[in-house]
Design a protein around this motif. Structure first.
Motif, PDB file in Angstrom:
ATOM      1  N   ALA A 117      48.134  31.750  46.486  1.00  0.00           N
ATOM      2  CA  ALA A 117      46.967  32.581  46.175  1.00  0.00           C
ATOM      3  C   ALA A 117      47.392  33.867  45.456  1.00  0.00           C
ATOM      4  O   ALA A 117      46.728  34.310  44.512  1.00  0.00           O
ATOM      5  CB  ALA A 117      46.198  32.911  47.449  1.00  0.00           C
ATOM      6  N   VAL A 118      48.496  34.445  45.864  1.00  0.00           N
ATOM      7  CA  VAL A 118      48.978  35.679  45.219  1.00  0.00           C
ATOM      8  C   VAL A 118      49.411  35.409  43.782  1.00  0.00           C
ATOM      9  O   VAL A 118      49.146  36.220  42.884  1.00  0.00           O
ATOM     10  CB  VAL A 118      50.126  36.311  46.049  1.00  0.00           C
ATOM     11  N   VAL A 119      50.040  34.275  43.527  1.00  0.00           N
ATOM     12  CA  VAL A 119      50.460  33.935  42.155  1.00  0.00           C
ATOM     13  C   VAL A 119      49.244  33.788  41.250  1.00  0.00           C
ATOM     14  O   VAL A 119      49.233  34.284  40.113  1.00  0.00           O
ATOM     15  CB  VAL A 119      51.335  32.659  42.145  1.00  0.00           C
ATOM     16  N   VAL A 120      48.184  33.138  41.745  1.00  0.00           N
ATOM     17  CA  VAL A 120      46.962  32.999  40.948  1.00  0.00           C
ATOM     18  C   VAL A 120      46.341  34.371  40.697  1.00  0.00           C
ATOM     19  O   VAL A 120      45.900  34.680  39.581  1.00  0.00           O
ATOM     20  CB  VAL A 120      45.958  32.046  41.633  1.00  0.00           C
ATOM     21  N   ALA A 121      46.321  35.225  41.721  1.00  0.00           N
ATOM     22  CA  ALA A 121      45.766  36.576  41.561  1.00  0.00           C
ATOM     23  C   ALA A 121      46.585  37.389  40.555  1.00  0.00           C
ATOM     24  O   ALA A 121      46.013  38.125  39.730  1.00  0.00           O
ATOM     25  CB  ALA A 121      45.720  37.291  42.904  1.00  0.00           C
ATOM     26  N   LEU A 122      47.897  37.268  40.594  1.00  0.00           N
ATOM     27  CA  LEU A 122      48.737  37.982  39.626  1.00  0.00           C
ATOM     28  C   LEU A 122      48.490  37.474  38.212  1.00  0.00           C
ATOM     29  O   LEU A 122      48.515  38.251  37.253  1.00  0.00           O
ATOM     30  CB  LEU A 122      50.208  37.843  39.998  1.00  0.00           C
ATOM     31  N   GLY A 123      48.247  36.167  38.087  1.00  0.00           N
ATOM     32  CA  GLY A 123      47.877  35.623  36.777  1.00  0.00           C
ATOM     33  C   GLY A 123      46.580  36.245  36.280  1.00  0.00           C
ATOM     34  O   GLY A 123      46.443  36.578  35.103  1.00  0.00           O
ATOM     35  N   GLY A 124      45.617  36.403  37.184  1.00  0.00           N
ATOM     36  CA  GLY A 124      44.360  37.060  36.818  1.00  0.00           C
ATOM     37  C   GLY A 124      44.567  38.500  36.401  1.00  0.00           C
ATOM     38  O   GLY A 124      43.959  38.969  35.434  1.00  0.00           O
ATOM     39  N   LEU A 125      45.428  39.202  37.113  1.00  0.00           N
ATOM     40  CA  LEU A 125      45.713  40.596  36.737  1.00  0.00           C
ATOM     41  C   LEU A 125      46.419  40.678  35.390  1.00  0.00           C
ATOM     42  O   LEU A 125      46.184  41.618  34.612  1.00  0.00           O
ATOM     43  CB  LEU A 125      46.543  41.272  37.826  1.00  0.00           C
ATOM     44  N   ALA A 126      47.273  39.701  35.093  1.00  0.00           N
ATOM     45  CA  ALA A 126      47.926  39.664  33.782  1.00  0.00           C
ATOM     46  C   ALA A 126      46.895  39.435  32.679  1.00  0.00           C
ATOM     47  O   ALA A 126      46.972  40.060  31.610  1.00  0.00           O
ATOM     48  CB  ALA A 126      48.989  38.567  33.755  1.00  0.00           C
ATOM     49  N   VAL A 127      45.920  38.574  32.927  1.00  0.00           N
ATOM     50  CA  VAL A 127      44.860  38.336  31.945  1.00  0.00           C
ATOM     51  C   VAL A 127      44.040  39.603  31.742  1.00  0.00           C
ATOM     52  O   VAL A 127      43.684  39.948  30.608  1.00  0.00           O
ATOM     53  CB  VAL A 127      43.970  37.147  32.384  1.00  0.00           C
ATOM     54  N   VAL A 128      43.769  40.332  32.814  1.00  0.00           N
ATOM     55  CA  VAL A 128      43.048  41.608  32.694  1.00  0.00           C
ATOM     56  C   VAL A 128      43.854  42.584  31.848  1.00  0.00           C
ATOM     57  O   VAL A 128      43.314  43.270  30.981  1.00  0.00           O
ATOM     58  CB  VAL A 128      42.751  42.212  34.092  1.00  0.00           C
TER      59      VAL A 128
END
Length: 97
Positions: A22-33
């Motif tokens: 879940a943290v890896v997916v969230a970090l991917g989202g933050l990278a997209v932001v």
């Protein structure tokens, strides 16, 4: 209702993988932001929280690991509510802001 004693530390769930996914997916989202696509990134972050809720719901306590905080229903309802709020907020904010 009487208080129950705390569990000894060796009995607490220690599996880091469900939370790590879940943290890896969230970090991917933050990278997209960070790359400028804030709406899609926010949806990814909300999806990561929803994934955590699904993992907490589906996995037994010993396998859910670090996602186990309280009783299952409290964890799932809290995570699902937070995921819904993040995703709805991503779509409600008007474009151009």
């Amino acid at each position: 209702m009487r208080d129950r004693p705390d569990k000894p530390a060796e009995e607490l769930p220690q599996n880091p993988w469900p939370l790590g996914v879940a943290v890896v997916v969230a970090l991917g989202g933050l990278a997209v932001v960070a790359l400028g696509e804030w709406r899609f990134g926010a949806v990814l972050v909300g999806s990561a929280v929803a994934l955590a809720a699904l993992l907490r719901l589906a996995l037994p306590e010993r396998m859910a690991g670090l996602l186990v905080i309280r009783r299952r229903w409290i964890d799932v309802v809290g995570l699902a509510g937070l995921a819904a709020a993040i995703i709805v907020l991503a779509f409600v904010v008007p474009p151009g802001t």
